[in-house]
Design an enzyme around this catalytic site. Structure first.
Site, mmCIF file in Angstrom:
data_model
loop_
_atom_site.group_PDB
_atom_site.id
_atom_site.type_symbol
_atom_site.label_atom_id
_atom_site.label_comp_id
_atom_site.label_asym_id
_atom_site.label_seq_id
_atom_site.Cartn_x
_atom_site.Cartn_y
_atom_site.Cartn_z
ATOM 1 N N GLU A 4 21.281 -39.204 -9.673
ATOM 2 C CA GLU A 4 21.590 -40.817 -9.426
ATOM 3 C C GLU A 4 20.472 -41.485 -8.755
ATOM 4 O O GLU A 4 20.291 -42.626 -9.178
ATOM 5 C CB GLU A 4 22.834 -40.559 -8.555
ATOM 6 C CG GLU A 4 24.196 -40.010 -9.224
ATOM 7 C CD GLU A 4 24.201 -38.575 -8.831
ATOM 8 O OE1 GLU A 4 25.295 -37.913 -8.634
ATOM 9 O OE2 GLU A 4 23.190 -37.782 -8.661
ATOM 10 N N SER A 18 11.084 2.410 -27.354
ATOM 11 C CA SER A 18 11.953 1.333 -27.901
ATOM 12 C C SER A 18 11.303 -0.174 -28.035
ATOM 13 O O SER A 18 12.017 -1.060 -28.298
ATOM 14 C CB SER A 18 12.970 0.845 -26.655
ATOM 15 O OG SER A 18 12.187 0.630 -25.454
ATOM 16 N N GLY A 46 19.725 -0.452 -18.981
ATOM 17 C CA GLY A 46 20.054 0.325 -19.906
ATOM 18 C C GLY A 46 21.538 0.758 -20.043
ATOM 19 O O GLY A 46 22.315 0.110 -19.489
ATOM 20 N N PRO A 47 21.858 1.743 -20.806
ATOM 21 C CA PRO A 47 23.109 1.935 -21.403
ATOM 22 C C PRO A 47 24.056 2.347 -20.161
ATOM 23 O O PRO A 47 25.402 2.112 -20.183
ATOM 24 C CB PRO A 47 22.887 2.941 -22.276
ATOM 25 C CG PRO A 47 21.850 3.518 -22.202
ATOM 26 C CD PRO A 47 20.965 2.540 -21.660
#
Length: 364
Positions: free
Chosen positions: A55, A171, A296-297
């Protein structure tokens, strides 16, 4: 009652606010458009905490033309003087005649009070003109002040057969450059990045924002500033030479009996791991409104099972890995009717990969 022209200018304010998507934390993203007749006389968006609010920027651009104008704002103007002066007071002083706001501010320090100030000064106020659009822009701000916890995202990447790494732990890289660049945006908009000790030991990620091109209109130093990185490590196993230590805002989250050079003591669950509910309360206490779990998992599975999540960002690469590590560690289910149901709310192709955004079923 909003007219079509009102909706157009409010949409413009929302688009302006989005320019601060990566930089306003811990403040919400806010945009403002000042209109006289059908002409824009001033506009602005909030860039970062301590800088002028949207504003104030719009009023400065409009100058004397602000008198008699309509202000379209994405969030209720603040009624109090914080790091910057009250926006509601500034609009009153400038002689604005009407304010159209997308939503009421959920922050208890302001909620409704900014609107009351404006109306008491004789300004016409349209409240909650597009609450859904405004909430999409600031889900963390809403979550923090309505639920007492940040908005939680979990990011994962996998092959088509649901593998996240080879059995030997390799990975990099499952996804291509476009998907990895997209991850930079999620990091940049987050108040904090949270990972687990398993990810640190297997991947040694830096967890930084390092792509200035995602916000070409922004100061690159501010865009790529260090974000807090919290490593859940209840047994104090984070190596002293881990890349995350290059970030001065990295902290280890552990139980009272563990030791760490930089640490946050947090309650542990019955299994001896960091209690996720307690963790998110710690985040809220530090005004962290959006957090991203890059993990991770095991930790990802715990977050999903806990129900303390809002979005799963899943990148799928058109590859098949065969034997490898699974996407999530999940308890065995022996009845199809017990399968957890979720909702895919977005699908987008990024290079050869797909990005799916998934929410718990029934969550708006």
């Amino acid at each position: 009652m909003l007219k079509n022209l009102d909706r157009q200018f409010l949409a413009r304010a929302l688009r302006l606010a989005e320019k601060g998507l990566f930089t306003t934390d811990p403040n919400p993203r806010v945009g403002c458009v000042l209109v006289k007749g059908s002409s824009v006389v001033g506009e602005g968006f909030h860039v970062k905490a301590g800088d002028p609010h949207a504003e104030a920027l719009a009023l400065a651009q409009a100058g004397p033309e602000a008198k008699g104008a309509t202000a379209f704002v994405t969030l209720e103007p603040c009624s109090y003087h914080g790091r910057t002066p009250s926006c509601a007071a500034a609009l009153i002083e400038a002689g604005v005649k009407r304010v159209v706001a997308a939503m009421t501010d959920p922050h208890p320090r302001n909620s409704g009070q900014g609107f009351d100030m404006l109306e008491q000064a004789g300004i016409e106020v349209e409240r909650d003109a597009d609450p859904e659009g405004a909430q999409r822009l600031n889900p963390g701000h809403v979550s923090l002040h309505q639920r007492g916890r940040p908005y939680v995202r979990v990011k994962l990447a996998a092959t088509l057969d649901g593998r996240t790494s080879l059995l030997n732990g390799e990975s990099r890289w499952i996804t291509g450059p476009a998907a990895r660049r997209d991850v930079q945006k999620w990091r940049a908009r987050s108040s904090a990045l949270i990972t687990g000790i398993g990810t640190i030991l297997s991947d040694d990620p830096a967890l930084t924002v390092r792509d200035a091109t995602i916000g070409p209109h922004l100061d690159p130093d501010w865009l790529m500033r260090p974000r807090p990185v919290w490593v859940l490590d209840s047994k104090g196993r984070t190596p002293s030479d881990a890349k995350v230590w290059n970030n001065p805002k990295t902290e280890i989250v552990h139980g009272a009996t563990a030791s760490a050079e930089r640490g946050i003591v947090c309650a542990l669950d019955e299994s001896g791991y960091v209690d996720l509910g307690a963790l998110l309360k710690r985040c809220a206490a530090r005004e962290m409104s959006e957090v991203l779990f890059e993990c991770g998992p095991t930790l990802a599975g715990s977050v999903i099972k806990s129900g303390l999540w809002d979005e799963l960002i899943l990148y799928l690469a058109p590859k098949l890995m065969g034997p490898g590590k699974s996407l999530l560690h999940w308890p065995e289910i022996d009845n199809m009717s017990a399968l957890a149901e979720h909702e895919i709310v977005s699908v987008r192709q990024l290079g050869p990969d797909l990005r799916l955004i998934i929410k718990p079923k029934g969550l708006n």
